[in-house]
Design a protein around this motif. Structure first.
Motif, PDB file in Angstrom:
ATOM      1  N   GLU A  28       0.794  -1.221   0.000  1.00 26.84           N
ATOM      2  CA  GLU A  28       0.000   0.000   0.000  1.00 26.84           C
ATOM      3  C   GLU A  28       0.829   1.276   0.000  1.00 26.84           C
ATOM      4  O   GLU A  28       0.329   2.342   0.292  1.00 26.84           O
ATOM      5  CB  GLU A  28      -0.942   0.006   1.221  1.00 26.84           C
ATOM      6  N   CYS A 197      -0.122   6.541   3.504  1.00 28.79           N
ATOM      7  CA  CYS A 197      -1.054   5.453   3.831  1.00 28.79           C
ATOM      8  C   CYS A 197      -2.416   6.003   4.257  1.00 28.79           C
ATOM      9  O   CYS A 197      -3.464   5.461   3.872  1.00 28.79           O
ATOM     10  CB  CYS A 197      -0.476   4.583   4.943  1.00 28.79           C
ATOM     11  N   ILE A 198      -2.422   7.057   5.063  1.00 36.38           N
ATOM     12  CA  ILE A 198      -3.680   7.656   5.519  1.00 36.38           C
ATOM     13  C   ILE A 198      -4.464   8.198   4.326  1.00 36.38           C
ATOM     14  O   ILE A 198      -5.691   8.031   4.232  1.00 36.38           O
ATOM     15  CB  ILE A 198      -3.413   8.769   6.549  1.00 36.38           C
ATOM     16  N   TRP A 201      -6.029   5.303   2.376  1.00 37.40           N
ATOM     17  CA  TRP A 201      -7.199   4.807   3.108  1.00 37.40           C
ATOM     18  C   TRP A 201      -8.391   5.743   2.933  1.00 37.40           C
ATOM     19  O   TRP A 201      -9.509   5.295   2.643  1.00 37.40           O
ATOM     20  CB  TRP A 201      -6.842   4.661   4.584  1.00 37.40           C
ATOM     21  N   ARG A 204      -9.842   5.523  -0.660  1.00 39.44           N
ATOM     22  CA  ARG A 204     -10.555   4.265  -0.909  1.00 39.44           C
ATOM     23  C   ARG A 204     -11.904   4.232  -0.183  1.00 39.44           C
ATOM     24  O   ARG A 204     -12.877   3.668  -0.698  1.00 39.44           O
ATOM     25  CB  ARG A 204      -9.697   3.088  -0.439  1.00 39.44           C
ATOM     26  N   ARG A 205     -11.956   4.824   0.999  1.00 41.33           N
ATOM     27  CA  ARG A 205     -13.184   4.787   1.792  1.00 41.33           C
ATOM     28  C   ARG A 205     -14.100   5.980   1.506  1.00 41.33           C
ATOM     29  O   ARG A 205     -15.132   6.143   2.153  1.00 41.33           O
ATOM     30  CB  ARG A 205     -12.860   4.714   3.280  1.00 41.33           C
ATOM     31  N   GLU A 300     -15.824   5.697   9.651  1.00 44.34           N
ATOM     32  CA  GLU A 300     -14.650   5.091   9.011  1.00 44.34           C
ATOM     33  C   GLU A 300     -13.452   5.044   9.956  1.00 44.34           C
ATOM     34  O   GLU A 300     -12.663   4.098   9.921  1.00 44.34           O
ATOM     35  CB  GLU A 300     -14.313   5.857   7.732  1.00 44.34           C
ATOM     36  N   GLY A 304     -11.667   1.615  11.071  1.00 42.85           N
ATOM     37  CA  GLY A 304     -10.221   1.417  11.022  1.00 42.85           C
ATOM     38  C   GLY A 304      -9.664   0.966  12.365  1.00 42.85           C
ATOM     39  O   GLY A 304      -8.791   0.091  12.433  1.00 42.85           O
ATOM     40  N   THR A 308      -7.720  -2.715  13.251  1.00 39.58           N
ATOM     41  CA  THR A 308      -6.278  -2.671  13.560  1.00 39.58           C
ATOM     42  C   THR A 308      -5.956  -2.784  15.047  1.00 39.58           C
ATOM     43  O   THR A 308      -4.786  -2.864  15.408  1.00 39.58           O
ATOM     44  CB  THR A 308      -5.665  -1.358  13.040  1.00 39.58           C
ATOM     45  N   TRP A 318      -4.202  -6.088   5.255  1.00 38.30           N
ATOM     46  CA  TRP A 318      -4.380  -4.661   5.011  1.00 38.30           C
ATOM     47  C   TRP A 318      -5.440  -4.398   3.951  1.00 38.30           C
ATOM     48  O   TRP A 318      -6.067  -3.332   3.930  1.00 38.30           O
ATOM     49  CB  TRP A 318      -3.060  -4.022   4.576  1.00 38.30           C
ATOM     50  N   LEU A 321      -8.699  -3.105   5.262  1.00 34.95           N
ATOM     51  CA  LEU A 321      -8.755  -1.689   5.634  1.00 34.95           C
ATOM     52  C   LEU A 321      -8.906  -0.806   4.402  1.00 34.95           C
ATOM     53  O   LEU A 321      -9.638   0.184   4.419  1.00 34.95           O
ATOM     54  CB  LEU A 321      -7.489  -1.294   6.404  1.00 34.95           C
ATOM     55  N   PHE A 322      -8.205  -1.171   3.316  1.00 29.18           N
ATOM     56  CA  PHE A 322      -8.177  -0.344   2.116  1.00 29.18           C
ATOM     57  C   PHE A 322      -9.251  -0.723   1.093  1.00 29.18           C
ATOM     58  O   PHE A 322      -9.233  -0.210  -0.027  1.00 29.18           O
ATOM     59  CB  PHE A 322      -6.803  -0.435   1.446  1.00 29.18           C
TER      60      PHE A 322
END
Length: 475
Positions: A28, A197-198, A201, A204-205, A300, A304, A308, A318, A321-322
Motif C-alpha cells: 500500500e 497510507c492515511i 485509506w 478508498r473509503r 470510518e 479502522g 487494527t 491490510w 482496511l483499504f
C-alpha cells in the motif's frame, strides 16, 4: 464470565509488528518512481519560467520597470511534504507582483498564456472560491494553481504578510503551513509514509474530497504529524494503528494542534473537526464538513480502529482496511446529478463552478432530513450527445421525507447562478437531478462496490459501534 487476559511475549508482538509494517510498505505504499518525480520537477521549472515571462508582460502593459514585476512558483501540499502518490496533483502557488491583479492578469492574461502551451490541457478556473484557483494538466500531471499578490517574494516576513489581502493570505497559508509541519515532525520519512497510507485509506473509503464535505489534504497532514510528534519512535504499523486509536476516540470539542498549547483562536461556527494550522497567528483549517459527512468520517475512523486494534491477529490483511467503499450495496437510493455543456472546455469550467457549490446542496438535503454520502467518482452520461459528467450521492433518510427533486434542483440552480460568474458559465450549460435506485447505477460504479475482500473479513473484527453523538469520547 470473567474476561480472558492475554499475556503476549514482547518478541512475538515485535515480530507481528514487523510483519504488518513490511506488508503495508509493499502493498500500500504507492511511492512514485524516480522518473515520475523527475517529470514533476520539470513541470515546476517550466511553470516558473512561464510566470516569470508573464510578469514581464504585465510590466510592459503597466509601463513599469521589469524589476518591479518579478514572479515565482512555490509548491506546497503532499508533493512538497514528500507524501505524494503516482496520481497525486501538484499544489502550486503563483506569487505575483503588486501590479498583477487576480481577476484580470491571473485569470485572463495568464490563463491565455497557459492555454497556448501545448503541454497544458483540461484548464478550468474557479474564480470566487475561498481560495481562487486554476486547475489544469501540465504534461499529463494535474496542477492546482492559486495566486498571491505580493509587493515582494518573502513568504516569512511578518510585516509583509500584514499587508496581504484576505485571498492572497489564504492562498499563501499552504506554503506557510508546509514549512511548519516539516520543522515539527521528528522523523520526516516516517511522517511521509504514514501520510501516504492515511491518504490512500481516506480515498478508498470515500472521505478524501474537500469539495464534498470530507477531508482536505491539509487536514490529513496535520493529523499524521500529530501522531508522529507524540510517538517519535513508533514503527509504521504502530503509527498507523495509533492514528485510528487516537482519532476514533477524539473529543472533537477540543481542536487538534501541533503546538500543544491552548489558543485564543476562535473556533469557526459549525466546525465539526476543528484542526489548527501550525502557523502564526493561529487559525483553523478551512472545512466543508457537514453533520452527515462528519458522521461518515467518524464511522470510518471507528472501522479502522476495529480492524487494527488487535496486533496479535495472524489473519489480519491490510486489504480489508483499504477496501473501496461499497456505495451500491450500502444505499438503496441515490441522487443523480448530471452536468453537460456544448464543449469539453465549457464543461470543465461549468463542473468546477458547480462543485464549488456542492456543500450548499448537502446542507439543503440535511435541512429536510436527508443525509447524503457523495461518491467522488464521475461517469459519462451516454444518453446525451454533449460532453457530460454524472455524479451519484448515496441517500440516507433520517425521517419519512419525500424529496421534491424539481424544487431541489431549482433551488440549487439559483445558488449556482447567483452572481456574474455563475450566470456566464451557466448560459449554455445544464444541470439536471433525479433519484435513482442502486440497480440503476452504471455497471462500472456498481462493480466498484463489490470488493472481493469484504466477505472474508472475520465478523469479530467488525464488532464496532457507530458513534451516535457528535463530540466523541475524551481524546
Amino acid at each position: 464470565m470473567a474476561p480472558i487476559l492475554l499475556h503476549l511475549h514482547p518478541a512475538f508482538l515485535a515480530q507481528m509488528d514487523s510483519r504488518r509494517t513490511t506488508s503495508l510498505l509493499q502493498d500500500e505504499g504507492g511511492i512514485p518512481s524516480p522518473e515520475a518525480d523527475k517529470k514533476r520537477e520539470q513541470v515546476i521549472r517550466k511553470l516558473s519560467k512561464i510566470v516569470m515571462d508573464w510578469a514581464k508582460v504585465v510590466a510592459y502593459e503597466q509601463r513599469v520597470p521589469p524589476r518591479r514585476a518579478t514572479a515565482t512558483v512555490l509548491t506546497y501540499g503532499s508533493y512538497t511534504l514528500g507524501a505524494h502518490g503516482p496520481e497525486s496533483d501538484i499544489d502550486a502557488l503563483c506569487v505575483g507582483p503588486c501590479i498583477a491583479t487576480l481577476q484580470y492578469h491571473f485569470f485572463i492574461v495568464l490563463r491565455q498564456i497557459l492555454e497556448d502551451r501545448p503541454e497544458v490541457s483540461e484548464l478550468q478556473t474557479v474564480e470566487s472560491a475561498k481560495v481562487p484557483l486554476m486547475r489544469f494538466r501540465f504534461s499529463g500531471i494535474s496542477v492546482d494553481f492559486t495566486y498571491a499578490q505580493l509587493p515582494a517574494i518573502i513568504t516569512y516576513n511578518p510585516h509583509l504578510l500584514q499587508k496581504l489581502d484576505s485571498r492572497s493570505w489564504r492562498s499563501l497559508s499552504g506554503v506557510r503551513v508546509n514549512e511548519q509541519i516539516v520543522q515539527l515532525v521528528p522523523n520526516a520519512q516516517k511522517f511521509q509514509i504514514l501520510l501516504r497510507c492515511i491518504k490512500l485509506w481516506a480515498k478508498r473509503r470515500g472521505i478524501h474530497c474537500h469539495l464534498l464535505g470530507f477531508f482536505a489534504g491539509i487536514h490529513l497532514a496535520i493529523l499524521a504529524a500529530y501522531v508522529c510528534q507524540r510517538y517519535p519512535y513508533g514503527t509504521i504499523n504502530g503509527l498507523f494503528t495509533i492514528f485510528f486509536d487516537i482519532f476514533a476516540h477524539w473529543n472533537w470539542q477540543i481542536p487538534v494542534s501541533l503546538h500543544g498549547q491552548p489558543t485564543n483562536c476562535r473556533r469557526p461556527n459549525g466546525s465539526f473537526m476543528p484542526i489548527l494550522l501550525p502557523c502564526t497567528p493561529p487559525e483553523f483549517c478551512t472545512s466543508n464538513m457537514t453533520k452527515g459527512t462528519f458522521k461518515k468520517i467518524r464511522e470510518e475512523l471507528m472501522r479502522g480502529y476495529a480492524l487494527t486494534k488487535e496486533p496479535w491477529r495472524h489473519d489480519f490483511e491490510w486489504v480489508w482496511l483499504f477496501a473501496p467503499f461499497p456505495y451500491a450495496t450500502k444505499y438503496e437510493e441515490f441522487l443523480r446529478i448530471a452536468l453537460c455543456a456544448p464543449t469539453s472546455e465549457e464543461l470543465r469550467d461549468w463542473a468546477g463552478w458547480v462543485k464549488s457549490r456542492f456543500r450548499n446542496l448537502i446542507l439543503k438535503l440535511e435541512s429536510i432530513g436527508v443525509e447524503c454520502d457523495p461518491d467522488s467518482t464521475e461517469e459519462v452520461d451516454h444518453t446525451v450527445f454533449e460532453p457530460s459528467i454524472v455524479c451519484h450521492w448515496g441517500l440516507i433518510y433520517k425521517t419519512s421525507t419525500h424529496i421534491d427533486i424539481s424544487s431541489l434542483g431549482e433551488d440549487f440552480m439559483k445558488d449556482v447562478i447567483n452572481d456574474v460568474y455563475g450566470k456566464v458559465k451557466g448560459t449554455h450549460s445544464k444541470l439536471t437531478m433525479s433519484i435513482v435506485r442502486s440497480s440503476q447505477l452504471p455497471k462500472s460504479l456498481y462493480s466498484h462496490s463489490h470488493s472481493v475482500y469484504t466477505p472474508y473479513i472475520p465478523q469479530y473484527m467488525l464488532g464496532y459501534q457507530t458513534p451516535t453523538d457528535y463530540s466523541g469520547a475524551a481524546g
